[in-house]
Write a protein that holds these residues in place. Structure first.
Motif, PDB file in Angstrom:
ATOM      1  N   ILE A   2       0.849  -1.195   0.000  1.00 32.11           N
ATOM      2  CA  ILE A   2       0.000   0.000   0.000  1.00 32.11           C
ATOM      3  C   ILE A   2       0.885   1.246   0.000  1.00 32.11           C
ATOM      4  CG2 ILE A   2      -1.761   1.297   1.295  1.00 32.11           C
ATOM      5  CD1 ILE A   2      -2.671  -1.459   2.398  1.00 32.11           C
ATOM      6  N   TYR A   3       1.982   1.185   0.783  1.00 29.61           N
ATOM      7  CA  TYR A   3       2.865   2.346   0.854  1.00 29.61           C
ATOM      8  C   TYR A   3       3.519   2.596  -0.500  1.00 29.61           C
ATOM      9  CZ  TYR A   3       6.017   5.835   2.673  1.00 29.61           C
ATOM     10  OH  TYR A   3       6.672   7.009   2.893  1.00 29.61           O
ATOM     11  N   ARG A   4       3.821   1.492  -1.218  1.00 29.83           N
ATOM     12  CA  ARG A   4       4.448   1.671  -2.530  1.00 29.83           C
ATOM     13  C   ARG A   4       3.485   2.387  -3.488  1.00 29.83           C
ATOM     14  NH1 ARG A   4       7.057  -3.746  -3.893  1.00 29.83           N
ATOM     15  NH2 ARG A   4       7.871  -3.508  -1.795  1.00 29.83           N
ATOM     16  N   LEU A   5       2.203   2.120  -3.318  1.00 28.39           N
ATOM     17  CA  LEU A   5       1.201   2.805  -4.153  1.00 28.39           C
ATOM     18  C   LEU A   5       1.051   4.259  -3.727  1.00 28.39           C
ATOM     19  CD1 LEU A   5      -1.565   0.040  -4.322  1.00 28.39           C
ATOM     20  CD2 LEU A   5      -0.047   0.771  -6.163  1.00 28.39           C
ATOM     21  N   LEU A   6       1.086   4.477  -2.409  1.00 30.54           N
ATOM     22  CA  LEU A   6       0.843   5.829  -1.876  1.00 30.54           C
ATOM     23  C   LEU A   6       2.053   6.745  -1.987  1.00 30.54           C
ATOM     24  CD1 LEU A   6      -1.124   5.477   1.495  1.00 30.54           C
ATOM     25  CD2 LEU A   6      -1.789   6.794  -0.523  1.00 30.54           C
ATOM     26  N   SER A   7       3.267   6.161  -1.956  1.00 33.74           N
ATOM     27  CA  SER A   7       4.439   7.021  -1.780  1.00 33.74           C
ATOM     28  C   SER A   7       4.678   8.009  -2.924  1.00 33.74           C
ATOM     29  CB  SER A   7       5.689   6.212  -1.447  1.00 33.74           C
ATOM     30  OG  SER A   7       6.048   5.407  -2.510  1.00 33.74           O
ATOM     31  N   PRO A   8       4.358   7.670  -4.212  1.00 34.85           N
ATOM     32  CA  PRO A   8       4.539   8.716  -5.232  1.00 34.85           C
ATOM     33  C   PRO A   8       3.693   9.952  -4.929  1.00 34.85           C
ATOM     34  CG  PRO A   8       4.164   6.584  -6.257  1.00 34.85           C
ATOM     35  CD  PRO A   8       3.905   6.402  -4.795  1.00 34.85           C
ATOM     36  N   LEU A   9       2.508   9.718  -4.358  1.00 34.43           N
ATOM     37  CA  LEU A   9       1.638  10.840  -3.983  1.00 34.43           C
ATOM     38  C   LEU A   9       2.272  11.637  -2.835  1.00 34.43           C
ATOM     39  CD1 LEU A   9      -1.290  12.156  -4.091  1.00 34.43           C
ATOM     40  CD2 LEU A   9      -1.829  10.584  -2.232  1.00 34.43           C
ATOM     41  N   LEU A  10       2.719  10.914  -1.829  1.00 37.52           N
ATOM     42  CA  LEU A  10       3.327  11.588  -0.669  1.00 37.52           C
ATOM     43  C   LEU A  10       4.561  12.384  -1.097  1.00 37.52           C
ATOM     44  CD1 LEU A  10       3.075   8.866   2.134  1.00 37.52           C
ATOM     45  CD2 LEU A  10       1.759  10.967   1.952  1.00 37.52           C
ATOM     46  N   PHE A  11       5.354  11.817  -2.018  1.00 41.54           N
ATOM     47  CA  PHE A  11       6.593  12.499  -2.411  1.00 41.54           C
ATOM     48  C   PHE A  11       6.319  13.686  -3.333  1.00 41.54           C
ATOM     49  CE2 PHE A  11       8.631   9.193  -0.192  1.00 41.54           C
ATOM     50  CZ  PHE A  11       9.886   9.680   0.112  1.00 41.54           C
ATOM     51  N   ARG A  12       5.107  13.772  -3.890  1.00 44.60           N
ATOM     52  CA  ARG A  12       4.782  14.963  -4.682  1.00 44.60           C
ATOM     53  C   ARG A  12       4.402  16.138  -3.772  1.00 44.60           C
ATOM     54  NH1 ARG A  12       0.981  12.846  -8.768  1.00 44.60           N
ATOM     55  NH2 ARG A  12       2.525  11.217  -8.956  1.00 44.60           N
ATOM     56  N   LEU A  13       3.953  15.832  -2.566  1.00 46.62           N
ATOM     57  CA  LEU A  13       3.614  16.902  -1.610  1.00 46.62           C
ATOM     58  C   LEU A  13       4.889  17.406  -0.952  1.00 46.62           C
ATOM     59  CD1 LEU A  13       0.689  15.100   0.259  1.00 46.62           C
ATOM     60  CD2 LEU A  13       0.472  16.890  -1.478  1.00 46.62           C
TER      61      LEU A  13
END
Ligand SMILES: Cc1cc2nc3c(=O)[nH]c(=O)nc-3n(C[C@H](O)[C@H](O)[C@H](O)COP(=O)(O)O)c2cc1C
Length: 347
Positions: A2-13
């Motif tokens: 799940i984190y692998r899916l979420l992390s591109p989003l988190l790293f864009r913030l």
């Protein structure tokens, strides 16, 4: 996953927004109950039974919003704070930087927190069964008497804490690290231990990695004299090993992979200075089970992590525990406590 899916989003913030989003996501998780102690990984230190040796380092959950949910990710304990007596907003933003190329973080947050009274209300309402929760305390930036702020913190938070950490090692409150000098440290620890009294929780001291040999000897002498229950080695560094990221020149404390060797060396230094008389907690650049195991074999009874979680996701704690069990089995140990300090030279 799940984190692998979420992390591109988190790293864009930006880093601080990503942190808030992570906190909200964890906050929305069910309370659940901790799985309980693992027979191979459980360890007793400073009179506390830790279900496993992998803890969440201070600074992630400063205000006590999610500490009671971190067991979901495998954490054996969580350290809240740093909390100061009065709320304070910290330094101007931006003040948190991800150095992705270096697997590192630089922060100059400056003890932003909602204050001890606000956190105390929340912590008092937290489910505690099976959870070990430490509370890390500091001084307000503009405190006229910093030692008095630590005494206030001990008095306010002792009834709520499994252990208290006296943090004198943040580089982001000007002059704070001066409390690590022999004279000020003796005064501080004397006042803190008197405030804790006979009945209060164990007191841990958290030190910086940026110390000379003479500083280490002074701290070791003071910690011994005042019967401090454990030493946390270490906080972030103000040194700057070679870094790739464009944020390398930002002011603040550096953590993550570039801190690894320095924090490990400081742990070894304190083990050499203290022997087995004061238990140690190893922090700084730990990103996998091998590195956690190395810190334990060097003398740490427990480890803590923060920066690696930014890159590896929150379930890193569970993965480290799984890897630790495999390493213990490989080496013929039946419990983690047998591995503590096996690589430390005998004094
Ligand atoms: C964003 C951030 C905030 C932090 N805030 C605190 C804090 O309030 N109090 C404290 O004692 N340590 C604080 N730390 C230091 C960590 O607890 C830890 O000692 C340090 O980051 C080294 O571990 P790591 O390399 O696993 O991150 C902070 C670290 C980071 C990255």
């Amino acid at each position: 996953m799940i984190y692998r899916l979420l992390s591109p989003l988190l790293f864009r913030l930006n880093a601080e927004k990503a942190h808030h989003l992570a906190m909200q996501t964890i906050g929305a998780m069910p309370q659940g109950s901790p799985a309980g102690a693992d027979p191979m990984l459980s360890i007793r230190m400073a009179g506390i039974d830790f279900p496993n040796p992998v803890g969440l380092a201070a600074g992630f959950d400063k205000d006590g919003l999610v500490a009671h949910k971190m067991h979901h990710f495998g954490y054996g304990f969580a350290e809240l704070g740093t909390l100061t007596p009065l709320p304070q907003s910290g330094n101007p933003k931006p003040r948190l930087f991800r150095l992705a190329e270096d697997r590192a973080v630089i922060n100059r947050m400056g003890f932003n927190n909602g204050g001890q009274a606000d956190a105390a209300r929340r912590i008092a309402a937290m489910p505690r069964a099976g959870r070990v929760i430490g509370i890390n305390i500091g001084a307000n930036k503009d405190a006229a008497d910093r030692i008095a702020d630590y005494v206030t913190g001990i008095q306010a938070m002792a009834p709520l804490a499994d252990y208290l950490t006296v943090n004198i090692s943040s580089p982001n409150t000007p002059g704070l690290r001066a409390l690590q000098g022999r004279g000020p440290l003796d005064e501080l620890l004397g006042a803190v231990m008197a405030a804790r009294g006979e009945q209060g929780p164990p007191i841990f001291l958290k030190v910086a990695p940026d110390l000379e040999p003479a500083d280490i000897d002074d701290i070791a002498a003071s910690v011994t004299e005042h019967k401090i229950d454990a030493l946390i080695v270490s906080n972030t560094t103000i040194s700057r090993p070679a870094l790739q990221s464009r944020y390398a020149g930002e002011t603040g404390g550096l953590s993550g992979a570039p801190l690894h060797d320095l924090a490990l060396q400081r742990l070894r230094d304190f083990r050499a200075a203290l022997g087995t008389s004061v238990p140690l907690i190893g922090v700084g650049g730990i990103a996998n089970a091998e590195q956690a195991y190395e810190r334990i074999r060097a003398g740490a009874s427990l480890v803590q992590i923060y920066s690696a979680m930014v890159y590896e996701g929150p379930w890193l704690a569970a993965r480290i525990n799984k890897g630790l069990k495999e390493l213990l089995m490989r080496d013929g140990f039946t419990n983690i406590s047998q591995a503590v300090g096996v690589d430390a030279p005998r004094g």
